[in-house]
Design an enzyme around this catalytic site. Structure first.
Site, PDB file in Angstrom:
ATOM      1  N   LYS A  53      11.610  16.318  -8.146  1.00  0.00           N
ATOM      2  CA  LYS A  53      12.508  16.746  -7.077  1.00  0.00           C
ATOM      3  C   LYS A  53      12.286  18.204  -6.723  1.00  0.00           C
ATOM      4  O   LYS A  53      12.188  19.059  -7.599  1.00  0.00           O
ATOM      5  CB  LYS A  53      13.958  16.533  -7.499  1.00  0.00           C
ATOM      6  CG  LYS A  53      14.983  16.911  -6.423  1.00  0.00           C
ATOM      7  CD  LYS A  53      16.400  16.666  -6.917  1.00  0.00           C
ATOM      8  CE  LYS A  53      17.422  17.029  -5.841  1.00  0.00           C
ATOM      9  NZ  LYS A  53      18.818  16.800  -6.298  1.00  0.00           N
ATOM     10  N   ASP A  64      16.789  20.007  -9.182  1.00  0.00           N
ATOM     11  CA  ASP A  64      17.787  19.943 -10.251  1.00  0.00           C
ATOM     12  C   ASP A  64      17.870  18.615 -10.998  1.00  0.00           C
ATOM     13  O   ASP A  64      18.885  18.323 -11.615  1.00  0.00           O
ATOM     14  CB  ASP A  64      19.175  20.249  -9.677  1.00  0.00           C
ATOM     15  CG  ASP A  64      19.607  19.212  -8.632  1.00  0.00           C
ATOM     16  OD1 ASP A  64      18.896  19.058  -7.620  1.00  0.00           O
ATOM     17  OD2 ASP A  64      20.641  18.561  -8.834  1.00  0.00           O
ATOM     18  N   CYS A  65      16.832  17.803 -10.996  1.00  0.00           N
ATOM     19  CA  CYS A  65      16.878  16.494 -11.651  1.00  0.00           C
ATOM     20  C   CYS A  65      16.678  16.622 -13.167  1.00  0.00           C
ATOM     21  O   CYS A  65      15.608  17.042 -13.623  1.00  0.00           O
ATOM     22  CB  CYS A  65      15.803  15.586 -11.061  1.00  0.00           C
ATOM     23  SG  CYS A  65      15.622  14.019 -11.916  1.00  0.00           S
ATOM     24  N   LYS A  92      12.432  12.019   2.478  1.00  0.00           N
ATOM     25  CA  LYS A  92      11.311  11.543   1.656  1.00  0.00           C
ATOM     26  C   LYS A  92      10.084  11.267   2.524  1.00  0.00           C
ATOM     27  O   LYS A  92      10.155  10.506   3.487  1.00  0.00           O
ATOM     28  CB  LYS A  92      11.709  10.276   0.903  1.00  0.00           C
ATOM     29  CG  LYS A  92      12.907  10.451  -0.021  1.00  0.00           C
ATOM     30  CD  LYS A  92      13.231   9.143  -0.722  1.00  0.00           C
ATOM     31  CE  LYS A  92      14.437   9.271  -1.638  1.00  0.00           C
ATOM     32  NZ  LYS A  92      15.704   9.425  -0.870  1.00  0.00           N
ATOM     33  N   VAL A 105      12.504   9.832  -8.482  1.00  0.00           N
ATOM     34  CA  VAL A 105      11.676  10.686  -9.331  1.00  0.00           C
ATOM     35  C   VAL A 105      12.302  10.714 -10.717  1.00  0.00           C
ATOM     36  O   VAL A 105      13.503  10.441 -10.854  1.00  0.00           O
ATOM     37  CB  VAL A 105      11.579  12.118  -8.753  1.00  0.00           C
ATOM     38  CG1 VAL A 105      10.756  12.146  -7.492  1.00  0.00           C
ATOM     39  CG2 VAL A 105      12.964  12.728  -8.510  1.00  0.00           C
ATOM     40  N   HIS A 204      23.100  20.835 -17.409  1.00  0.00           N
ATOM     41  CA  HIS A 204      23.846  20.484 -16.196  1.00  0.00           C
ATOM     42  C   HIS A 204      25.349  20.514 -16.472  1.00  0.00           C
ATOM     43  O   HIS A 204      26.126  20.995 -15.643  1.00  0.00           O
ATOM     44  CB  HIS A 204      23.423  19.100 -15.704  1.00  0.00           C
ATOM     45  CG  HIS A 204      22.186  19.116 -14.875  1.00  0.00           C
ATOM     46  ND1 HIS A 204      22.135  18.660 -13.579  1.00  0.00           N
ATOM     47  CD2 HIS A 204      20.929  19.555 -15.160  1.00  0.00           C
ATOM     48  CE1 HIS A 204      20.912  18.807 -13.092  1.00  0.00           C
ATOM     49  NE2 HIS A 204      20.166  19.341 -14.035  1.00  0.00           N
ATOM     50  N   TRP A 251      25.515  18.727  -7.806  1.00  0.00           N
ATOM     51  CA  TRP A 251      26.719  18.023  -8.248  1.00  0.00           C
ATOM     52  C   TRP A 251      27.870  18.087  -7.236  1.00  0.00           C
ATOM     53  O   TRP A 251      28.870  17.398  -7.393  1.00  0.00           O
ATOM     54  CB  TRP A 251      27.184  18.574  -9.600  1.00  0.00           C
ATOM     55  CG  TRP A 251      26.290  18.156 -10.709  1.00  0.00           C
ATOM     56  CD1 TRP A 251      25.361  18.915 -11.372  1.00  0.00           C
ATOM     57  CD2 TRP A 251      26.210  16.851 -11.299  1.00  0.00           C
ATOM     58  NE1 TRP A 251      24.701  18.175 -12.324  1.00  0.00           N
ATOM     59  CE2 TRP A 251      25.196  16.903 -12.304  1.00  0.00           C
ATOM     60  CE3 TRP A 251      26.873  15.647 -11.084  1.00  0.00           C
ATOM     61  CZ2 TRP A 251      24.874  15.788 -13.085  1.00  0.00           C
ATOM     62  CZ3 TRP A 251      26.544  14.546 -11.855  1.00  0.00           C
ATOM     63  CH2 TRP A 251      25.554  14.622 -12.837  1.00  0.00           C
ATOM     64  N   LYS A 254      29.492  14.767  -5.779  1.00  0.00           N
ATOM     65  CA  LYS A 254      30.340  14.015  -6.717  1.00  0.00           C
ATOM     66  C   LYS A 254      31.689  14.690  -6.883  1.00  0.00           C
ATOM     67  O   LYS A 254      32.734  14.018  -6.994  1.00  0.00           O
ATOM     68  CB  LYS A 254      29.643  13.852  -8.066  1.00  0.00           C
ATOM     69  CG  LYS A 254      28.438  12.916  -8.041  1.00  0.00           C
ATOM     70  CD  LYS A 254      27.925  12.622  -9.418  1.00  0.00           C
ATOM     71  CE  LYS A 254      26.764  11.661  -9.385  1.00  0.00           C
ATOM     72  NZ  LYS A 254      27.148  10.330  -8.875  1.00  0.00           N
TER      73      LYS A 254
END
Length: 257
Positions: A53, A64-65, A92, A105, A204, A251, A254
């Site tokens: 990512k 941030d993956c 993408k 990913v 995270h 984040w 969410k």
């Protein structure tokens, strides 16, 4: 597509090639704006291609993956030479969707075949690059595995009294007690695959809960706090971690849902 290729230098100088639309530039050092990676990865016959990512905040930076970081950590700890391709997951590109039809990913190319899923990738890395060994014994592999899901539920919670914070604390306390008896790492004295999996997730958790809930791991969980410091301060981790602003941005949907 941005492609960043990393290798070690016998004189310790960073060497990278950056490809965009088929045009390659070679640098002895990384210019401002490019991702900085220092030469700890070892040379192999050819670099492994890995799709990860891309940052949504800074061009040509890693995103941030935590699952991408898990794979990159494994490559760094095993000193595998790799070619990192930064993928814009918001828009993408077609070449990526051909590689990963579900648009996920990380994805790594082994022997001409693209393999998705961090579990499958890290298993393949262990088989193809057995030294140093990173396998976690099966009886220890699931230690701390419930923390990430409890963190997400607590992060999304809008009710301070719904028990989600306590549920997370219970899992963290269990992990703290395990480390007290078995640490400093999950498999004892040496870092292993389980640490490389949970480490990015704890990072995270620390950043997201600190930002959105002004929350931090209690000082009473001293073995957990020491563990996090040990993992986060490893050279491999510092090279493969996402920027704080990317983690926070990642984040936000969410939290706001």
């Amino acid at each position: 597509m941005i492609s960043l290729r990393f290798q070690t230098s016998t004189v310790g100088v960073l060497s990278a090639s950056v490809s965009r639309a088929g045009f390659t530039r070679h640098y002895g050092t990384i210019k401002p704006g490019w991702t900085r990676w220092f030469g700890t990865t070892a040379m192999t016959a050819s670099p492994l291609e890995i799709c990860v990512k891309a940052s949504v905040k800074t061009p040509n930076k890693l995103g941030d993956c935590p699952f991408c970081q898990r794979v990159l950590l494994t490559m760094e700890e095993k000193h595998v030479h790799y070619d990192m391709k930064l993928v814009d997951l918001i828009n993408k590109p077609e070449w990526f969707l051909k590689i990963s039809p579900e648009g996920k990913v990380p994805a790594v190319k082994f022997d001409g075949k693209w393999v998705p899923d961090s579990d499958a990738i890290t298993q393949s890395l262990e088989e193809k690059y057995p030294e140093p060994p990173l396998t976690t014994p099966s009886e220890k592999a699931s230690v701390g595995s419930k923390i990430f899901s409890k963190f997400i539920v607590f992060l999304k919670s809008k009710d301070q009294g719904d028990g989600t914070e306590q549920a997370l604390l219970n899992e963290l306390s269990t992990f703290n007690d395990y480390l007290k008896e078995n640490g400093p790492f999950i498999n004892g004295e040496k870092i292993s695959a389980a640490d490389l999996s949970i480490g990015p997730k704890l990072h995270h958790m620390k950043l997201a809960l600190g930002h959105y809930k002004n929350w931090s791991v209690p000082d009473s969980l001293s073995f957990l706090k020491s563990y996090m410091e040990n993992v986060f301060s490893r050279e491999s981790f510092m090279k493969t971690r996402a920027q704080t602003e990317d983690v926070i941005a990642g984040w936000r949907p969410k939290v706001m849902a």
